[in-house]
Design a protein around this motif. Structure first.
Motif, PDB file in Angstrom:
ATOM      1  N   GLY A 166       0.835  -1.143  -0.190  1.00 18.64           N
ATOM      2  CA  GLY A 166       0.004   0.134  -0.047  1.00 18.64           C
ATOM      3  C   GLY A 166       0.972   1.252  -0.078  1.00 18.64           C
ATOM      4  O   GLY A 166       2.036   1.200   0.475  1.00 18.64           O
ATOM      5  N   ASP A 167       0.336   2.174  -0.491  1.00 17.67           N
ATOM      6  CA  ASP A 167       1.150   3.553  -0.325  1.00 17.67           C
ATOM      7  C   ASP A 167       0.278   4.832  -0.527  1.00 17.67           C
ATOM      8  O   ASP A 167      -0.328   5.034  -1.455  1.00 17.67           O
ATOM      9  CB  ASP A 167       2.063   3.533  -1.953  1.00 17.67           C
ATOM     10  CG  ASP A 167       2.886   4.704  -1.785  1.00 17.67           C
ATOM     11  OD1 ASP A 167       3.004   5.358  -0.845  1.00 17.67           O
ATOM     12  OD2 ASP A 167       3.735   5.079  -2.962  1.00 17.67           O
ATOM     13  N   ILE A 168       0.099   5.440   0.806  1.00 17.80           N
ATOM     14  CA  ILE A 168      -0.815   6.713   0.853  1.00 17.80           C
ATOM     15  C   ILE A 168      -0.156   7.553   1.516  1.00 17.80           C
ATOM     16  O   ILE A 168       0.643   7.545   2.372  1.00 17.80           O
ATOM     17  CB  ILE A 168      -2.187   6.064   1.495  1.00 17.80           C
ATOM     18  CG1 ILE A 168      -2.661   4.697   1.375  1.00 17.80           C
ATOM     19  CG2 ILE A 168      -3.240   7.502   1.755  1.00 17.80           C
ATOM     20  CD1 ILE A 168      -4.129   4.590   1.934  1.00 17.80           C
TER      21      ILE A 168
ATOM     22  N   SER B  76       2.773   9.781 -10.827  1.00 14.81           N
ATOM     23  CA  SER B  76       2.090   8.471 -10.715  1.00 14.81           C
ATOM     24  C   SER B  76       3.233   7.191 -10.682  1.00 14.81           C
ATOM     25  O   SER B  76       4.399   7.644 -11.520  1.00 14.81           O
ATOM     26  CB  SER B  76       0.959   7.974 -11.504  1.00 14.81           C
ATOM     27  OG  SER B  76       0.065   8.849 -11.494  1.00 14.81           O
ATOM     28  N   HIS B  77       3.208   6.119  -9.978  1.00 10.33           N
ATOM     29  CA  HIS B  77       3.883   5.032 -10.335  1.00 10.33           C
ATOM     30  C   HIS B  77       3.007   3.859  -9.946  1.00 10.33           C
ATOM     31  O   HIS B  77       2.018   3.984  -9.601  1.00 10.33           O
ATOM     32  CB  HIS B  77       5.149   4.980  -9.464  1.00 10.33           C
ATOM     33  CG  HIS B  77       4.777   4.779  -7.797  1.00 10.33           C
ATOM     34  ND1 HIS B  77       4.472   4.070  -7.300  1.00 10.33           N
ATOM     35  CD2 HIS B  77       4.905   6.218  -7.091  1.00 10.33           C
ATOM     36  CE1 HIS B  77       4.330   4.121  -5.910  1.00 10.33           C
ATOM     37  NE2 HIS B  77       4.509   5.375  -5.818  1.00 10.33           N
ATOM     38  N   ALA B  78       3.676   2.835 -10.651  1.00 10.54           N
ATOM     39  CA  ALA B  78       2.710   1.495 -10.539  1.00 10.54           C
ATOM     40  C   ALA B  78       2.963   0.842  -9.258  1.00 10.54           C
ATOM     41  O   ALA B  78       3.819   1.159  -8.344  1.00 10.54           O
ATOM     42  CB  ALA B  78       3.247   0.457 -11.607  1.00 10.54           C
TER      43      ALA B  78
ATOM     44  N   ILE C 174      -2.111   2.115 -10.024  1.00  8.63           N
ATOM     45  CA  ILE C 174      -1.162   3.162  -9.897  1.00  8.63           C
ATOM     46  C   ILE C 174      -1.458   4.001  -8.730  1.00  8.63           C
ATOM     47  O   ILE C 174      -2.588   4.153  -8.184  1.00  8.63           O
ATOM     48  CB  ILE C 174      -1.093   4.040 -11.264  1.00  8.63           C
ATOM     49  CG1 ILE C 174      -2.337   4.820 -11.678  1.00  8.63           C
ATOM     50  CG2 ILE C 174      -0.510   3.092 -12.272  1.00  8.63           C
ATOM     51  CD1 ILE C 174      -2.140   5.513 -12.840  1.00  8.63           C
ATOM     52  N   THR C 175      -0.372   4.791  -8.243  1.00  8.68           N
ATOM     53  CA  THR C 175      -0.558   6.113  -7.247  1.00  8.68           C
ATOM     54  C   THR C 175      -0.772   7.102  -8.293  1.00  8.68           C
ATOM     55  O   THR C 175      -0.431   7.135  -9.172  1.00  8.68           O
ATOM     56  CB  THR C 175       0.661   5.931  -6.263  1.00  8.68           C
ATOM     57  OG1 THR C 175       1.784   6.480  -7.255  1.00  8.68           O
ATOM     58  CG2 THR C 175       0.931   4.736  -5.513  1.00  8.68           C
ATOM     59  N   VAL C 176      -1.416   8.228  -7.249  1.00 10.34           N
ATOM     60  CA  VAL C 176      -1.694   9.433  -7.825  1.00 10.34           C
ATOM     61  C   VAL C 176      -1.403  10.480  -6.681  1.00 10.34           C
ATOM     62  O   VAL C 176      -2.184  10.363  -5.798  1.00 10.34           O
ATOM     63  CB  VAL C 176      -3.334   9.578  -8.355  1.00 10.34           C
ATOM     64  CG1 VAL C 176      -3.492  11.059  -8.889  1.00 10.34           C
ATOM     65  CG2 VAL C 176      -3.646   8.662  -9.683  1.00 10.34           C
ATOM     66  N   GLU C 177      -0.215  10.970  -6.928  1.00  9.15           N
ATOM     67  CA  GLU C 177       0.305  12.009  -5.935  1.00  9.15           C
ATOM     68  C   GLU C 177       1.005  13.190  -6.201  1.00  9.15           C
ATOM     69  O   GLU C 177       2.293  13.369  -6.068  1.00  9.15           O
ATOM     70  CB  GLU C 177       1.348  10.844  -5.060  1.00  9.15           C
ATOM     71  CG  GLU C 177       2.295  10.007  -5.888  1.00  9.15           C
ATOM     72  CD  GLU C 177       3.313   9.407  -5.097  1.00  9.15           C
ATOM     73  OE1 GLU C 177       3.772   9.905  -4.121  1.00  9.15           O
ATOM     74  OE2 GLU C 177       3.545   8.252  -5.261  1.00  9.15           O
ATOM     75  N   PRO C 178       0.176  14.218  -6.394  1.00 10.64           N
ATOM     76  CA  PRO C 178       0.856  15.337  -6.962  1.00 10.64           C
ATOM     77  C   PRO C 178       1.226  15.931  -5.470  1.00 10.64           C
ATOM     78  O   PRO C 178       0.703  15.683  -4.499  1.00 10.64           O
ATOM     79  CB  PRO C 178      -0.371  16.145  -7.357  1.00 10.64           C
ATOM     80  CG  PRO C 178      -1.557  15.450  -7.073  1.00 10.64           C
ATOM     81  CD  PRO C 178      -1.291  14.156  -6.797  1.00 10.64           C
TER      82      PRO C 178
ATOM     83  N   ILE D 123      -0.770  14.730  -1.813  1.00  6.87           N
ATOM     84  CA  ILE D 123      -1.870  13.883  -1.405  1.00  6.87           C
ATOM     85  C   ILE D 123      -1.977  12.701  -2.210  1.00  6.87           C
ATOM     86  O   ILE D 123      -1.488  12.945  -3.653  1.00  6.87           O
ATOM     87  CB  ILE D 123      -3.103  14.589  -1.709  1.00  6.87           C
ATOM     88  CG1 ILE D 123      -3.384  16.025  -0.748  1.00  6.87           C
ATOM     89  CG2 ILE D 123      -4.496  13.781  -1.421  1.00  6.87           C
ATOM     90  CD1 ILE D 123      -4.355  17.136  -1.305  1.00  6.87           C
ATOM     91  N   GLU D 124      -1.792  11.545  -1.812  1.00  5.83           N
ATOM     92  CA  GLU D 124      -1.547  10.470  -2.436  1.00  5.83           C
ATOM     93  C   GLU D 124      -2.607   9.134  -2.479  1.00  5.83           C
ATOM     94  O   GLU D 124      -2.920   8.942  -1.236  1.00  5.83           O
ATOM     95  CB  GLU D 124      -0.104   9.547  -2.413  1.00  5.83           C
ATOM     96  CG  GLU D 124       0.161   8.302  -3.187  1.00  5.83           C
ATOM     97  CD  GLU D 124       1.539   7.906  -2.655  1.00  5.83           C
ATOM     98  OE1 GLU D 124       1.841   7.993  -1.525  1.00  5.83           O
ATOM     99  OE2 GLU D 124       1.959   7.183  -3.420  1.00  5.83           O
ATOM    100  N   ASP D 125      -3.095   8.734  -3.540  1.00  2.00           N
ATOM    101  CA  ASP D 125      -4.109   7.494  -3.193  1.00  2.00           C
ATOM    102  C   ASP D 125      -3.587   6.642  -4.363  1.00  2.00           C
ATOM    103  O   ASP D 125      -2.836   6.831  -5.279  1.00  2.00           O
ATOM    104  CB  ASP D 125      -5.584   8.031  -3.799  1.00  2.00           C
ATOM    105  CG  ASP D 125      -6.166   8.781  -2.612  1.00  2.00           C
ATOM    106  OD1 ASP D 125      -6.661   8.047  -1.357  1.00  2.00           O
ATOM    107  OD2 ASP D 125      -6.492  10.021  -2.562  1.00  2.00           O
TER     108      ASP D 125
HETATM  109 MN   LIG Z   1       3.903   6.826  -3.770  1.00  2.38          MN
END
Ligand SMILES: [Mn+2]
Length: 413
Positions: free
Chosen positions: A266-268, A331-333, A354-358, A371-373
């Motif tokens: 996980g990665d948040i 993003s990264h996978a 993928i993550t979305v984290e601007p 903020i990352e989801d």
């Molecule tokens: Mn990440």
């Protein structure tokens, strides 16, 4: 004509990937079929009668490609995927007791668990038929471990399986999606606990401890990377992980964390105001990042590239005048590795996660927001797997106030 050719060229990798994945259930009609055995069967078809030797590498550098194909976390082991089904072998450093041996056989679907000492003999027998061999070249250490083992066979022709494995790993099976969903849920639970407990005067590692104890209490094996708890001046450092600073009243805290569950990451990231309320300036920047993230998530459609998703976030931040403060990609996978396999020209297809984290990081103001989801791509649009931890300003402030109501556990030094 040119446009038609271009379309085929652009979509071919995605179509190939789907074709590869479609093979898996065809190869294993039985419900009880071991998922790892099915993956080895797909690899076997790709290798056309050649063998694969894969190293697990030492625990500290454990190679998830090994796990992906072998189904066991066995550091320092070698996996041999033989040209013929049923001849696969796992070579281990030392033969374990009967119980562990049974669990290795069951998890991997491989009945031959042998000592590494037997590798040379088995390998040279097999190589009587072919001088061609696949190895995972991409992982340099693994590559050299294997080269060392096989250097007594001077006629070997080494081929690289990495590009194929990368494409295979990009698309997650239903079971993999479930593990990543769980890893995201556990990660979210850790962040929720930290939001409730957060108060000025705590140290960054206090929040880290709260988060990680939730991870382990909920069944995580480990963190999927070193937890990042960056407050105030540390909120603008992208890969900060010292986590030693005392958090002052008024600071923002960037918490970028991940639980690892059944080997999946996980990665948040959430950013909170330690005092429980965003200042007007913090709110202003936070809203820009949140809107950028929402646009990027909306861009997570079938056929999109990571660069398209990045552009959706970046254009918004640029329009608001903060482009120079957004210093990483969006993003990264996500998968077995927190930065998971991604084919450079890959496009979103169902089963990609993928993550979305601007983020915006303004060092002169000690103000960092990220903020990352975790987002699953489906035919009917993006699905956010990490939605159970708040990210709207009101929701964050409410959760933090809830914590204050039940009594903060401020640390005394
Ligand atoms: Mn990440």
């Amino acid at each position: 004509m040119a446009a038609h050719k271009k379309f085929i060229k652009q979509t071919r990798p995605a179509l190939l990937l789907l074709a590869v994945w479609a093979l898996v259930p065809l190869l294993s009609p039985a419900k009880t079929q071991n998922a790892f055995a099915s993956r080895r069967d797909v690899v076997r078809i790709f290798m056309k009668g050649r063998a694969l030797v894969h190293s697990g590498l030492p625990e500290l550098a454990f190679d998830k490609n090994f796990y992906y194909l072998a189904g066991v976390r066995e550091p320092d082991a070698l996996l041999l995927v033989a040209p013929r089904r049923g001849n696969d072998v796992i070579f281990v450093k030392s033969i374990p007791d009967a119980q562990r041996l049974r669990s290795l056989v069951e998890a991997s679907g491989i009945s031959q668990i042998l000592s590494l000492d037997d590798f040379g003999r088995i390998f040279s027998n097999m190589m009587m038929w072919s001088w061609d061999l696949y190895v995972p070249k991409k992982f340099d250490d693994s590559y050299y471990v294997i080269l060392d083992l096989v250097k007594k066979f001077p006629y070997l022709k080494i081929r690289d399986l990495s590009p194929f494995l990368t494409k295979m790993r990009m698309v997650k099976s239903a079971e993999e999606i479930e593990f990543i969903r769980q890893a995201s849920e556990i990660t979210a639970a850790g962040l929720n606990a930290a939001m409730r407990a957060a108060a000025p005067g705590m140290y960054e590692y206090d929040l880290q401890n709260i988060i990680e104890s939730v991870f382990f209490a909920q069944g995580a094996e480990r963190t999927s990377f070193a937890s990042i708890i960056g407050s105030g001046p540390n909120s603008v450092i992208i890969h900060y992980s010292d986590n030693t600073r005392k958090i002052e009243s008024g600071d923002l805290v960037v918490m970028d964390v991940g639980a690892e569950y059944f080997e999946y990451a996980g990665d948040i990231t959430r950013t909170i105001p330690i005092s429980g309320r965003f200042t007007p300036r913090q709110r202003e920047i936070y809203e820009i990042v949140l809107e950028a993230q929402s646009r990027a998530i909306a861009a997570c459609q079938l056929g999109a590239r990571l660069t398209d998703i990045d552009a959706a976030a970046r254009n918004h931040i640029k329009n608001k005048g903060y482009d120079q403060y957004f210093t990483h990609s969006t993003s990264h996978a996500l998968g077995l590795d927190v930065h998971d396999s991604w084919y450079l020209y890959g496009r979103n297809i169902p089963g990609v996660i993928i993550t979305v984290e601007p983020g915006i990081y303004i060092p002169e103001e000690n103000l960092g927001v990220r903020i990352e989801d975790d987002v699953l791509i489906t035919a009917s649009g993006p699905v956010v797997l990490s939605a159970s931890v708040p990210k709207k300003i009101d929701d964050i402030e409410r959760l933090m106030a809830e914590g204050r109501f039940i009594g903060k556990r401020a640390r005394i030094h």
